[in-house]
Design a protein around this motif. Structure first.
Motif, PDB file in Angstrom:
ATOM      1  N   ASP A   1      10.211   0.797   7.941  1.00 40.82           N
ATOM      2  CA  ASP A   1       9.319   0.892   6.779  1.00 40.82           C
ATOM      3  C   ASP A   1       8.468   2.166   6.884  1.00 40.82           C
ATOM      4  OD1 ASP A   1       8.079   0.047   4.389  1.00 40.82           O
ATOM      5  OD2 ASP A   1       6.484  -0.990   5.476  1.00 40.82           O
ATOM      6  N   ASN A   2       7.909   2.579   5.775  1.00 36.01           N
ATOM      7  CA  ASN A   2       6.912   3.668   5.730  1.00 36.01           C
ATOM      8  C   ASN A   2       7.459   5.015   6.190  1.00 36.01           C
ATOM      9  OD1 ASN A   2       5.248   1.003   6.948  1.00 36.01           O
ATOM     10  ND2 ASN A   2       4.456   1.897   5.049  1.00 36.01           N
TER      11      ASN A   2
ATOM     12  N   LYS B   1       2.678   3.398  13.563  1.00 37.24           N
ATOM     13  CA  LYS B   1       3.610   4.501  13.313  1.00 37.24           C
ATOM     14  C   LYS B   1       3.721   5.450  14.507  1.00 37.24           C
ATOM     15  CE  LYS B   1       3.536   2.148   9.713  1.00 37.24           C
ATOM     16  NZ  LYS B   1       4.323   0.898   9.822  1.00 37.24           N
TER      17      LYS B   1
ATOM     18  N   ARG C   1       9.391   1.749  -2.602  1.00 38.49           N
ATOM     19  CA  ARG C   1       8.030   1.552  -2.108  1.00 38.49           C
ATOM     20  C   ARG C   1       7.547   2.764  -1.297  1.00 38.49           C
ATOM     21  NH1 ARG C   1       5.944  -0.701   2.498  1.00 38.49           N
ATOM     22  NH2 ARG C   1       3.803  -1.380   2.345  1.00 38.49           N
TER      23      ARG C   1
ATOM     24  N   PHE D   1       5.559   7.481   4.197  1.00 38.03           N
ATOM     25  CA  PHE D   1       4.141   7.325   4.547  1.00 38.03           C
ATOM     26  C   PHE D   1       3.208   7.941   3.504  1.00 38.03           C
ATOM     27  CE2 PHE D   1       1.184   7.107   8.479  1.00 38.03           C
ATOM     28  CZ  PHE D   1       0.962   5.761   8.226  1.00 38.03           C
ATOM     29  N   HIS D   2       3.328   7.449   2.310  1.00 37.47           N
ATOM     30  CA  HIS D   2       2.472   7.885   1.188  1.00 37.47           C
ATOM     31  C   HIS D   2       2.537   9.388   0.953  1.00 37.47           C
ATOM     32  CE1 HIS D   2       0.800   3.854   1.405  1.00 37.47           C
ATOM     33  NE2 HIS D   2       0.563   4.062   2.687  1.00 37.47           N
TER      34      HIS D   2
ATOM     35  N   PRO E   1      -0.561  -4.680   4.031  1.00 38.47           N
ATOM     36  CA  PRO E   1       0.562  -3.816   3.616  1.00 38.47           C
ATOM     37  C   PRO E   1       1.950  -4.425   3.848  1.00 38.47           C
ATOM     38  CG  PRO E   1      -0.248  -3.067   5.723  1.00 38.47           C
ATOM     39  CD  PRO E   1      -1.142  -4.216   5.310  1.00 38.47           C
TER      40      PRO E   1
ATOM     41  N   ASP F   1       8.273  -2.035  11.795  1.00 42.20           N
ATOM     42  CA  ASP F   1       7.092  -1.844  10.940  1.00 42.20           C
ATOM     43  C   ASP F   1       5.823  -1.890  11.791  1.00 42.20           C
ATOM     44  OD1 ASP F   1       5.758  -1.396   8.582  1.00 42.20           O
ATOM     45  OD2 ASP F   1       6.064  -3.402   7.754  1.00 42.20           O
TER      46      ASP F   1
HETATM   47  C1  DHB Z   1       0.357   1.171   5.718  1.00 43.41           C
HETATM   48  C2  DHB Z   1       1.432   0.592   5.072  1.00 43.41           C
HETATM   49  C3  DHB Z   1       2.372  -0.092   5.787  1.00 43.41           C
HETATM   50  O1  DHB Z   1       3.460  -0.665   5.209  1.00 43.41           O
HETATM   51  C4  DHB Z   1       2.251  -0.197   7.156  1.00 43.41           C
HETATM   52  O2  DHB Z   1       3.217  -0.850   7.828  1.00 43.41           O
HETATM   53  C5  DHB Z   1       1.179   0.360   7.798  1.00 43.41           C
HETATM   54  C6  DHB Z   1       0.221   1.056   7.087  1.00 43.41           C
HETATM   55  C7  DHB Z   1      -0.662   1.911   4.948  1.00 43.41           C
HETATM   56  O3  DHB Z   1      -0.584   1.873   3.734  1.00 43.41           O
HETATM   57  O4  DHB Z   1      -1.511   2.557   5.568  1.00 43.41           O
END
Ligand code: DHB
Ligand code: MG
Length: 209
Positions: A158-159, A135, A199, A162-163, A36, A132
């Motif tokens: 980053d993140n 988490k 992203r 988180f999706h 990732p 990064d």
């Molecule tokens: C994920 C993505 C990331 O950029 C990261 O630092 C940790 C995990 C993930 O997609 O789970």
């Protein structure tokens, strides 16, 4: 959940100028391994930010095989130094190999171990701290930023979306870490923060006091 509509994401990637060959190679490796990494859009944002404050010292918490670090090193050029931290020796060795081949090894440090423990021993001030790591550890990274970042510098995480998991009703421990850091940053008096939905969400926090 897609943070950015796929067609827009493809468009934003398509209009990027050609990147340094080593970044292209690292990006291809990351995608092939499902590692990732931040992508070229985010990398370019890091480049702009580093140049905009004439950054010369960057500390990374969680460097993987050095993709974001390479963006920083190339952006800073002569006199720049990026201190990487990474838990896995194999990833750090790979980063060193890429930096060697890019002729940038003199602009990088390859620290292996716990990112927060290594960072606590580093002598600041840094111009940019990138976070990064795991988490669940995100709130602790703000303590590092307060100790080691100069006023006028950027704390970048980053993140931060988180999706889309930040919207969940029962967030897991990792997502709770992201949410807690978000809460701390949004109420902080010493940082001005914005989250850019590039992203997976990058928070940009300018240290003001
Ligand atoms: C994920 C993505 C990331 O950029 C990261 O630092 C940790 C995990 C993930 O997609 O789970
Ligand atoms: Mg990440």
């Amino acid at each position: 959940m897609d943070i950015v509509a796929p067609a827009i994401d493809e468009y934003l990637t398509r209009i990027l100028p050609e990147e340094h060959p080593i970044l292209r190679e690292m990006g291809e490796f990351g995608r092939a391994r499902g590692f990732p990494i931040i992508d070229a859009q985010s990398g370019r944002l890091l480049h702009v930010l580093a140049r905009s404050i004439n950054a010369k010292r960057v500390l990374e918490l969680g460097s993987g095989f050095g993709y974001s670090a390479m963006w920083f090193a190339l952006a800073m050029g002569e006199g720049g130094l990026v201190a990487m931290t990474e838990g896995a020796q194999e990833n750090s060795d790979r980063a060193r190999d890429y930096f060697n081949r890019a002729g940038m090894a003199g602009h990088a440090e390859f620290n292996v171990g716990d990112a927060l423990a290594i960072a606590s021993k580093k002598v600041g001030p840094f111009d940019i701290i990138l976070c990064d790591i795991d988490k669940g550890q995100y709130p602790a990274a703000l303590t590092v930023a307060r100790e080691k970042l100069r006023i006028g510098g950027y704390f970048i995480c980053d993140n931060m979306l988180f999706h889309g998991r930040v919207l969940e009703r029962n967030p897991d421990v990792a997502t709770q870490g992201v949410l807690e850091l978000t809460r701390l940053l949004s109420t902080a008096k010493d940082f001005i923060t914005t989250i850019v939905p590039v992203r997976d969400g990058l928070s940009l926090s300018l240290r003001i006091s």
